[in-house]
Design an enzyme around this catalytic site. Structure first.
Site, PDB file in Angstrom:
ATOM      1  N   GLU A 178       5.678  -5.100   1.791  1.00 42.58           N
ATOM      2  CA  GLU A 178       6.011  -3.742   2.234  1.00 42.58           C
ATOM      3  C   GLU A 178       7.007  -3.865   3.407  1.00 42.58           C
ATOM      4  O   GLU A 178       6.878  -4.777   4.236  1.00 42.58           O
ATOM      5  CB  GLU A 178       4.696  -3.109   2.714  1.00 42.58           C
ATOM      6  CG  GLU A 178       4.774  -1.716   3.277  1.00 42.58           C
ATOM      7  CD  GLU A 178       3.381  -1.239   3.778  1.00 42.58           C
ATOM      8  OE1 GLU A 178       2.460  -2.077   3.921  1.00 42.58           O
ATOM      9  OE2 GLU A 178       3.227  -0.032   4.011  1.00 42.58           O
ATOM     10  N   CYS A 233       0.373  -1.380  -0.371  1.00 40.21           N
ATOM     11  CA  CYS A 233      -0.644  -1.688   0.641  1.00 40.21           C
ATOM     12  C   CYS A 233      -1.880  -0.781   0.548  1.00 40.21           C
ATOM     13  O   CYS A 233      -2.642  -0.884  -0.394  1.00 40.21           O
ATOM     14  CB  CYS A 233      -0.018  -1.694   2.029  1.00 40.21           C
ATOM     15  SG  CYS A 233      -0.960  -2.725   3.178  1.00 40.21           S
ATOM     16  N   LYS A 283       5.130   5.488  -1.227  1.00 41.80           N
ATOM     17  CA  LYS A 283       3.698   5.251  -0.931  1.00 41.80           C
ATOM     18  C   LYS A 283       2.916   6.555  -0.838  1.00 41.80           C
ATOM     19  O   LYS A 283       3.262   7.455  -0.064  1.00 41.80           O
ATOM     20  CB  LYS A 283       3.599   4.473   0.382  1.00 41.80           C
ATOM     21  CG  LYS A 283       2.202   4.021   0.762  1.00 41.80           C
ATOM     22  CD  LYS A 283       2.261   3.155   2.025  1.00 41.80           C
ATOM     23  CE  LYS A 283       0.911   2.565   2.390  1.00 41.80           C
ATOM     24  NZ  LYS A 283       1.014   1.655   3.555  1.00 41.80           N
TER      25      LYS A 283
HETATM   26  C1  ACM Z   1      -0.989  -0.726   5.213  1.00 36.48           C
HETATM   27  O1  ACM Z   1      -1.070   0.153   4.366  1.00 36.48           O
HETATM   28  N1  ACM Z   1       0.174  -1.222   5.579  1.00 36.48           N
HETATM   29  C2  ACM Z   1      -2.194  -1.287   5.818  1.00 36.48           C
END
Ligand code: ACM
Length: 263
Positions: free
Chosen positions: A38, A142, A109
């Site tokens: 990420e 993530c 995301k």
């Molecule tokens: C995250 O979502 N970077 C912990």
């Protein structure tokens, strides 16, 4: 099919330097599909929304996506990688999918973690699946793993490999991904970063490494150390993720009971 991750420590804010380091390392990777962390070239701990905006880039016409497309075309591989995406006045925590034919798409995301909520807009792309020839791949980023609906949705959409760019700080994900894989019978590649960021007087964040490739049977095929750079490539047969038959009586997805589940 050869799939893998590159776990490393980006230096916050030095995008060009990080891009060059990753390009040089992936130059030697003989893989069909590589997943990068990420926010792999920007760093993670933005001190303000203005800083995130300043380091964000349009997709696909920004330096990070351009470098990835050039690399993917020359090395004939697919790459999934995270970056701060600028779209008008919005900044998303996104991941691009690129391959030998160029830019394929972008996932934003869905579940923002902790202070990401101060810097990014919640993703509005929804979950997506791309057919890259050898396999169908889906992307989650993530903290999306914490919501089983993310991996389930990708599996229901036909993903055989879940590409999971990450900057993990909580300890639970590496031991949980085998369950996500088992319950959906998919492969997963979690590509995490290492190192610590402590910017602008904020609470230090230490990233936990332990990138991994997990099989549809929940077996960890390869796991990186907690603190150390690693580029790993694993040979897999994506067909293992296609049948959801557990035994003559049970099929994982067919036997779901959505009539009993809450939305
Ligand atoms: C995250 O979502 N970077 C912990």
């Amino acid at each position: 099919m050869r799939i893998g991750y590159y776990q490393y420590e980006p230096e916050f804010g030095t995008v060009a330097k990080n891009l060059e380091a990753v390009r040089a390392r992936l130059e030697q990777a003989d893989a069909d599909l590589m997943v990068l962390p990420e926010l792999f070239a920007s760093g993670y701990q933005f001190v303000s929304a203005e800083e995130a905006l300043r380091l964000s880039e349009p997709v696909p016409d920004g330096p990070t996506t351009r470098m990835l497309v050039e690399l993917a075309q020359r090395r004939r591989m697919h790459i999934v990688a995270g970056l701060p995406e600028r779209a008008g006045s919005q900044v998303y925590n996104s991941a691009v999918v690129v391959g030998p034919s160029g830019f394929l798409g972008c996932y934003r995301k869905s579940h923002l973690f902790f202070e990401e909520t101060l810097c990014f807009s919640p993703g509005d792309s929804g979950f997506q699946v791309w057919d890259i020839g050898q396999a169908r791949i889906g992307v989650m980023i993530c903290f999306d793993w914490y919501y089983p609906e993310s991996a389930r949705t990708l599996a229901l959409m036909g993903a055989e490999i879940i590409c999971h760019p990450s900057n993990l700080v909580l300890p639970n994900c590496p031991d949980s991904m085998p369950v996500r894989c088992l319950e959906n019978r998919v492969f997963a590649i979690t590509s995490n970063r290492i190192g610590t960021e402590a910017r602008g007087g904020k609470e230090p964040l230490t990233f936990i490494g332990n990138s991994e490739v997990v099989s549809p049977r929940g077996v960890i095929l390869r796991r990186a150390p907690r603190d150390g750079e690693e580029l790993a490539i694993v040979d897999i047969d994506p067909a293992e993720a296609r049948s959801k038959t557990l035994n003559p009586y049970n099929d994982l997805l067919r036997d779901r009971r959505p009539d009993l589940y809450h939305q």
